[in-house]
Write a protein that holds these residues in place. Structure first.
Motif, mmCIF file in Angstrom:
data_model
loop_
_atom_site.group_PDB
_atom_site.id
_atom_site.type_symbol
_atom_site.label_atom_id
_atom_site.label_comp_id
_atom_site.label_asym_id
_atom_site.label_seq_id
_atom_site.Cartn_x
_atom_site.Cartn_y
_atom_site.Cartn_z
ATOM 1 N N GLN A 192 23.634 -8.153 48.305
ATOM 2 C CA GLN A 192 24.307 -8.578 49.530
ATOM 3 C C GLN A 192 23.788 -9.922 50.049
ATOM 4 O OE1 GLN A 192 26.905 -8.116 51.153
ATOM 5 N NE2 GLN A 192 26.654 -7.985 53.377
ATOM 6 N N ALA A 193 22.475 -10.107 50.037
ATOM 7 C CA ALA A 193 21.929 -11.374 50.553
ATOM 8 C C ALA A 193 22.428 -12.558 49.727
ATOM 9 C CB ALA A 193 20.401 -11.335 50.550
ATOM 10 N N LEU A 194 22.532 -12.326 48.414
ATOM 11 C CA LEU A 194 23.013 -13.371 47.509
ATOM 12 C C LEU A 194 24.496 -13.654 47.760
ATOM 13 C CD1 LEU A 194 21.185 -14.617 45.395
ATOM 14 C CD2 LEU A 194 22.108 -13.040 43.712
ATOM 15 N N ARG A 195 25.260 -12.592 47.975
ATOM 16 C CA ARG A 195 26.688 -12.758 48.279
ATOM 17 C C ARG A 195 26.846 -13.561 49.570
ATOM 18 N NH1 ARG A 195 30.911 -11.197 51.338
ATOM 19 N NH2 ARG A 195 29.514 -10.116 52.778
ATOM 20 N N VAL A 196 26.122 -13.130 50.584
ATOM 21 C CA VAL A 196 26.216 -13.761 51.900
ATOM 22 C C VAL A 196 25.849 -15.246 51.823
ATOM 23 C CG1 VAL A 196 25.061 -13.823 54.160
ATOM 24 C CG2 VAL A 196 25.949 -11.652 53.244
ATOM 25 N N ALA A 197 24.830 -15.552 51.032
ATOM 26 C CA ALA A 197 24.386 -16.950 50.924
ATOM 27 C C ALA A 197 25.477 -17.849 50.350
ATOM 28 C CB ALA A 197 23.134 -17.026 50.051
ATOM 29 N N GLY A 198 26.361 -17.284 49.538
ATOM 30 C CA GLY A 198 27.403 -18.092 48.910
ATOM 31 C C GLY A 198 28.686 -18.212 49.713
ATOM 32 N N VAL A 199 28.795 -17.456 50.801
ATOM 33 C CA VAL A 199 30.069 -17.432 51.525
ATOM 34 C C VAL A 199 30.439 -18.782 52.156
ATOM 35 C CG1 VAL A 199 31.325 -16.408 53.464
ATOM 36 C CG2 VAL A 199 30.105 -14.928 51.859
ATOM 37 N N PRO A 200 29.512 -19.491 52.793
ATOM 38 C CA PRO A 200 29.927 -20.767 53.404
ATOM 39 C C PRO A 200 30.578 -21.718 52.399
ATOM 40 C CG PRO A 200 27.782 -20.121 54.228
ATOM 41 C CD PRO A 200 28.117 -19.154 53.127
ATOM 42 N N GLU A 201 29.997 -21.806 51.197
ATOM 43 C CA GLU A 201 30.578 -22.659 50.160
ATOM 44 C C GLU A 201 31.965 -22.147 49.737
ATOM 45 O OE1 GLU A 201 29.985 -25.379 48.586
ATOM 46 O OE2 GLU A 201 31.217 -25.147 46.773
ATOM 47 N N ARG A 202 32.096 -20.830 49.606
ATOM 48 C CA ARG A 202 33.397 -20.299 49.199
ATOM 49 C C ARG A 202 34.436 -20.456 50.316
ATOM 50 N NH1 ARG A 202 29.962 -16.515 46.813
ATOM 51 N NH2 ARG A 202 30.492 -14.758 48.162
ATOM 52 N N LEU A 203 34.008 -20.300 51.562
ATOM 53 C CA LEU A 203 34.928 -20.527 52.681
ATOM 54 C C LEU A 203 35.451 -21.956 52.661
ATOM 55 C CD1 LEU A 203 33.306 -18.815 55.795
ATOM 56 C CD2 LEU A 203 35.629 -18.434 54.949
ATOM 57 N N GLU A 204 34.547 -22.880 52.418
ATOM 58 C CA GLU A 204 34.916 -24.293 52.369
ATOM 59 C C GLU A 204 35.937 -24.547 51.247
ATOM 60 O OE1 GLU A 204 34.056 -26.933 54.154
ATOM 61 O OE2 GLU A 204 34.962 -28.419 52.809
ATOM 62 N N GLN A 205 35.660 -23.969 50.078
ATOM 63 C CA GLN A 205 36.579 -24.105 48.946
ATOM 64 C C GLN A 205 37.947 -23.518 49.278
ATOM 65 O OE1 GLN A 205 36.336 -25.509 45.893
ATOM 66 N NE2 GLN A 205 34.328 -26.316 46.442
ATOM 67 N N CYS A 206 37.944 -22.367 49.905
ATOM 68 C CA CYS A 206 39.193 -21.661 50.200
ATOM 69 C C CYS A 206 40.002 -22.416 51.251
ATOM 70 C CB CYS A 206 38.866 -20.244 50.676
ATOM 71 S SG CYS A 206 40.321 -19.210 50.890
ATOM 72 N N ARG A 207 39.323 -22.869 52.302
ATOM 73 C CA ARG A 207 39.989 -23.621 53.366
ATOM 74 C C ARG A 207 40.633 -24.881 52.786
ATOM 75 N NH1 ARG A 207 35.661 -25.168 56.039
ATOM 76 N NH2 ARG A 207 35.160 -23.096 56.822
ATOM 77 N N THR A 208 39.839 -25.586 51.965
ATOM 78 C CA THR A 208 40.345 -26.818 51.355
ATOM 79 C C THR A 208 41.534 -26.523 50.441
ATOM 80 O OG1 THR A 208 38.116 -27.714 51.421
ATOM 81 C CG2 THR A 208 39.679 -28.808 49.952
#
Lengths: 327, 327
Positions: B207-223
């Motif tokens: 979970q901690a590893l998943r959570v750490a990657g979310v900001p980058e994935r959010l940015e990718q998804c938004r873009t």
């Protein structure tokens, strides 16, 4: 006396498949549906001594010092039948084989076993098959054993039939300084062996789709190895492993080889690669994970792996050579 | 008579998360560990009528014509307490809610339910919270409900606390002509609901590893959404879904939501995309698969999906609007 010459000892390594073998077009002859590609594992050794002996009334098979019977003995005896037929001899043999790696590590030993047995038995019987012929013979004992005969980075050419289905070395062990970190998360015997698993592959609605993609993935993998392109290797190795396990999980009955610890390792490896580390993960028919890394990353990766929950042991292997006579 | 004014009817849509919400930093307030991003699903409608009534001795909740009691009623009554507190009223309410989509389709209805309830109940109580306030209120009923309030393509900003944890629309429904093909492979009730599941997330070593990657994935998804870049969207949507399910499967106890049919759909979708089709797959907390496609691919993809083994039903939804008053 002739007996003195009818013996030989050979050594072979197991191998880790980068592009997997899963499903046969002929189960008896172990003719695969697709090509596959692997790296032999140096330091993990199977040493097999074969002696054909006129005093024997039946074949004997001693594995790690233990006399074998039943299915294990029958598989060896059937394989020796091929050798006797090729050599035109009718003597029974004593086969003594030992592995320097724990069988509890979940490393498929049959590839190394039949590669070493094929070489030792043919040598003892006075045959010189050459690498292709030996690879083809080893294949009859265990499909992936054909890749342990040439060793190094080896590709199994599926062929059009028994005669041309064997493995060739596409690059020698020293071509690329990779390491396989074998991450043991479960020491139990697997419930469904590979030979039985191959027969289930056709029951998965994903198998045809997986098979259709193998030529492209083989090409990617071969190119990645020849160019020493780790990122390309990592992507195709992980994708191909995922495809095989998707087929397994959707077989009837389904094969679930992974444990939660398997996933913990896989996903940490992906996260490390996203951070710039040259590591990738692949899983054979079992729960343990092979983490392929550039040699310069191996010490770091091993320490990280040992700290993960559920990791019992980490073994390390470099690219290994082919099957060879050692006495 | 005052009663005539203390009622309202609202409509809201469920949403499919492209970047998932899984795990809270505060379970009570439903404050998430990370942001998340979704598309509202047009044509799947929850319509909720709320009337505060001095003649009632307790809250009542009628769902699809059936009087509810126990946990379902308590969850609605607790939510109404928030509304009563905000409005300074102490009347009980009758809540009548109905969905135009089968509950057996496994579409999480709580997002639409609490978005519609938040709007109808506040309107009935004479409150005008504005979109952010309404989203924040809906969040208290069901986390993902906050994204159904603005609708369209919506991002839940995790915020620093209760006051600033709500969703905003990053693009209106008409921005991008996507379709969600909801592939039903299992109609059974899920064994572990989302609220219970969120509490298990912390037990996964991933979970901690998943959570750490979310900001980058959010940015990718938004873009990807803003640029209408389907391939970029596909990659991040599938990766984020994989991360959430890896966390679920490695929780203690593990959550296995997928069936073999789930995997059959996912892997076929991947193969179709590799052939050049604009399709990708994501799975919420259940076995059914949401196949996101460009509208021009939808008819083709729907026909392909219906032909897969294990597919029981395919529902279709376009990007939908936000929660709105309809009477």
């Amino acid at each position: 006396m002739i007996t003195a010459k009818l013996q030989a000892t050979a050594l072979a390594h197991p191998n880790i498949a980068f592009i997997k073998y899963w499903g046969n077009r002929d189960d008896q002859l172990r003719l695969p549906l697709t090509g596959s590609l692997s790296m032999a594992l140096d330091g993990l050794d199977t040493v097999t001594h074969v002696s054909f002996d006129p005093d024997l009334a039946a074949d004997r098979f001693i594995l790690n010092g233990m006399e074998q019977s039943g299915a294990a003995l029958n598989r060896v005896a059937s394989f020796l039948d091929h050798v006797r037929q090729l050599a035109g001899i009718n003597l029974f043999a004593q086969v003594e084989s030992s592995n320097n790696y724990p069988s509890s590590a979940g490393i498929a030993s049959s590839a190394a076993a039949f590669a070493a047995l094929a070489l030792a038995a043919t040598k003892a019987a006075g045959l010189e098959l050459g690498e292709a012929g030996l690879s083809r013979l080893a294949r009859l004992g265990s499909g992936s054993a054909c890749r342990s005969v040439p060793g190094g980075f080896a590709e199994w050419l599926p062929g059009s039939g028994d005669a041309d289905s064997y493995a060739v070395q596409i690059a020698p062990p020293e071509h690329w300084d990779l390491v396989d970190l074998i991450v043991v998360v479960d020491r139990s015997e697997k419930a469904v062996g590979s030979s039985a698993g191959h027969k289930l592959a056709a029951t998965s609605p994903l198998q045809a789709l997986r098979v259709a993609g193998v030529p492209e993935r083989l090409e990617q993998c071969r190119t990645a190895i020849l160019m020493r392109d780790f990122e390309r290797l990592a992507q195709v190795v992980e994708l191909d492993s995922e495809w095989m396990h998707a087929v397994m999980r959707t077989s009837n009955p389904p094969l679930y080889y992974w444990t939660p610890a398997t996933e913990v390792v896989i996903w940490n490896v992906r996260a490390w690669r996203a951070q710039g580390h040259a590591v990738c993960a692949t899983v054979d028919a079992g729960p343990n994970v092979h983490v392929i890394a550039l040699a310069e990353e191996a010490a770091w990766a091993e320490a990280q792996l040992r700290a993960l929950p559920g990791v019992l042991e980490v073994l390390k292997a470099k690219p290994g050579g082919g099957a060879r006579i050692i006495n």
